[in-house]
Write a protein that holds these residues in place. Structure first.
Motif, short mmCIF file in Angstrom:
data_model
loop_
_atom_site.label_atom_id
_atom_site.label_comp_id
_atom_site.label_asym_id
_atom_site.label_seq_id
_atom_site.Cartn_x
_atom_site.Cartn_y
_atom_site.Cartn_z
N ARG A 1 11.40 28.83 13.47
CA ARG A 1 10.25 28.06 13.96
C ARG A 1 10.35 27.98 15.48
N VAL B 1 11.13 20.50 22.43
CA VAL B 1 11.36 20.09 23.83
C VAL B 1 12.81 19.70 24.06
N ILE B 2 13.32 18.79 23.23
CA ILE B 2 14.67 18.26 23.53
C ILE B 2 15.76 19.18 22.98
N VAL C 1 14.80 17.63 15.00
CA VAL C 1 13.40 17.67 14.57
C VAL C 1 12.79 16.28 14.76
N ARG C 2 11.47 16.19 14.61
CA ARG C 2 10.83 14.88 14.76
C ARG C 2 11.27 13.95 13.62
N ASN D 1 17.54 27.45 8.40
CA ASN D 1 18.30 26.28 8.82
C ASN D 1 19.70 26.29 8.19
N1 LIG Z 1 11.57 14.64 23.78
C1 LIG Z 1 12.51 13.81 24.19
O1 LIG Z 1 12.64 13.49 25.38
C2 LIG Z 1 13.52 13.24 23.19
C3 LIG Z 1 14.63 12.56 23.68
C4 LIG Z 1 15.58 12.10 22.78
C5 LIG Z 1 15.40 12.28 21.44
N2 LIG Z 1 14.28 12.92 20.97
C6 LIG Z 1 14.14 13.11 19.51
O2 LIG Z 1 14.27 14.50 19.29
C7 LIG Z 1 13.45 14.90 18.22
C8 LIG Z 1 12.60 16.08 18.67
O3 LIG Z 1 11.73 15.67 19.70
P1 LIG Z 1 10.94 16.74 20.57
O4 LIG Z 1 10.27 16.00 21.63
O5 LIG Z 1 11.86 17.86 20.93
O6 LIG Z 1 9.87 17.25 19.48
P2 LIG Z 1 9.21 18.69 19.35
O7 LIG Z 1 9.05 19.32 20.68
O8 LIG Z 1 8.03 18.55 18.46
O9 LIG Z 1 10.34 19.52 18.59
C9 LIG Z 1 10.56 19.46 17.22
C10 LIG Z 1 10.87 20.86 16.77
O10 LIG Z 1 11.25 20.83 15.40
C11 LIG Z 1 10.76 22.03 14.81
N3 LIG Z 1 10.71 21.90 13.38
C12 LIG Z 1 9.83 21.21 12.62
N4 LIG Z 1 10.10 21.40 11.31
C13 LIG Z 1 11.18 22.21 11.25
C14 LIG Z 1 11.91 22.80 10.19
N5 LIG Z 1 11.62 22.54 8.91
N6 LIG Z 1 12.95 23.58 10.47
C15 LIG Z 1 13.28 23.87 11.78
N7 LIG Z 1 12.61 23.35 12.83
C16 LIG Z 1 11.57 22.54 12.56
C17 LIG Z 1 9.40 22.20 15.43
O11 LIG Z 1 8.99 23.53 15.28
P3 LIG Z 1 7.44 23.93 15.38
O12 LIG Z 1 7.09 23.83 16.82
O13 LIG Z 1 7.41 25.33 14.89
O14 LIG Z 1 6.72 22.95 14.52
C18 LIG Z 1 9.67 21.80 16.88
O15 LIG Z 1 10.05 22.91 17.65
C19 LIG Z 1 12.64 13.69 17.79
O16 LIG Z 1 13.20 13.18 16.60
C20 LIG Z 1 12.78 12.70 18.93
O17 LIG Z 1 12.85 11.37 18.45
C21 LIG Z 1 13.34 13.42 21.82
#
Ligand SMILES: NC(=O)c1ccc[n+]([C@@H]2O[C@H](COP(=O)([O-])OP(=O)(O)OC[C@H]3O[C@@H](n4cnc5c(N)ncnc54)[C@H](OP(=O)(O)O)[C@@H]3O)[C@@H](O)[C@H]2O)c1
Length: 265
Positions: A42, A17-18, A77-78, A63
């Motif tokens: 991914r 998402v982000i 990533v998370r 990566n």
């Molecule tokens: N969402 C927000 O508003 C926000 C704002 C600020 C900061 N953040 C931070 O940003 C991070 C991501 O949040 P998100 O909401 O974007 O989560 P998300 O949508 O779950 O995105 C995480 C991405 O990481 C990918 N991933 C997992 N393992 C990986 C690997 N080994 N190599 C490459 N990619 C991999 C996942 O791919 P798959 O889908 O294939 O598993 C997924 O697309 C978090 O740490 C969060 O704390 C989020």
């Protein structure tokens, strides 16, 4: 203003998402012509969408390829995946590594990404896609400031713990939307059409947000008073919420969240 002197080579590891919102913001923002983005594998759907839409977004096979092609590596990533994702990667000394992950401030990520010496945490919010909203940066890294110029309002912080405090404050987002949704619902229940109700409420809140930008930080209580007539409608609603402790509940929840987050650092 466009930065015409430098070409930015940006890598995004974790295109969720982000990661996708940040990529879109960079590639539609004021520096877009000077940015190339390498995207991790991914999340194939989002990566495919981005590389189809933007000529300068490239889907990588690994990566490590993302890291190799980049001068600024964004780790998106998370939090629970940061360790396993970063540990096997070979970074370069001159690279800037940017952590987006909650609970991964610069000091925690730095030992994982050596020999890269320039490490920071950036907390964008989803509205970065619209070049709007705050983007917390800690510590200040000049190239990151230049890269994100015009993608939102950069808020550079001195202290790592302040990042946690502002992240907790961002937990007010869904409450903001829930409040608007409830008002729209009430307006429509009185017979006003949904489009007019939504348009009215959205413009009301947009107008109020604009007003907020012009109000001095030390006059927030004053502006509450300025928006209510004694005995009037605004005062009635605000006092009723105050009396039932609604604002205190918000402050208590934020406090609780901050203490929990600090315990886990
Ligand atoms: N969402 C927000 O508003 C926000 C704002 C600020 C900061 N953040 C931070 O940003 C991070 C991501 O949040 P998100 O909401 O974007 O989560 P998300 O949508 O779950 O995105 C995480 C991405 O990481 C990918 N991933 C997992 N393992 C990986 C690997 N080994 N190599 C490459 N990619 C991999 C996942 O791919 P798959 O889908 O294939 O598993 C997924 O697309 C978090 O740490 C969060 O704390 C989020």
């Amino acid at each position: 203003m466009k930065d015409t002197h430098v070409r930015f080579r940006v890598g995004v590891v974790g295109v969720g998402v982000i990661g996708a919102a940040v990529t879109e913001s960079l590639l539609t923002g004021p520096q877009a012509d000077a940015i190339d983005v390498a995207l991790s594998p991914r999340s194939t759907e989002l990566t495919a969408q981005l590389s189809e839409r933007f000529e300068t977004a490239h889907a990588c096979a690994s990566n490590q390829e993302v890291v190799d092609r980049s001068d600024v590596v964004i780790v998106a990533v998370r939090p629970e995946h940061v360790l396993e994702v970063c540990r096997p990667l070979a970074f370069r000394e001159e690279q800037v590594v940017v952590s987006l992950a909650a609970g991964w401030p610069a000091s925690t990520l730095a030992p994982l990404v050596t020999p890269a010496v320039s490490v920071c945490q950036l907390i964008p919010l989803p509205m970065i896609r619209l070049h709007s909203g705050p983007i917390v940066l800690q510590p200040r890294v000049e190239v990151v400031e230049r890269l994100f110029r015009g993608c939102g309002r950069l808020v550079a912080l001195e202290e790592e713990s302040d990042v946690i405090t502002l992240s907790c404050a961002s937990a007010s987002m869904s409450t903001f939307f829930a409040l608007q949704a409830r008002i729209v619902e009430w307006v429509t229940s009185q017979g006003v059409g949904i489009d007019s109700a939504k348009e009215y409420v959205q413009e009301l809140f947009v107008g109020l947000a604009h007003e907020m930008t012009a109000i001095p930080a030390d006059d927030l209580a004053g502006v509450v008073r300025a928006h209510e007539t004694p005995g009037g409608l605004n005062e009635q609603v605000r006092e009723a919420l105050d009396a039932m402790g609604a604002f205190d509940v918000v402050a208590r929840q934020l406090d609780l969240m901050r203490r929990e987050r600090l315990q886990h650092t």
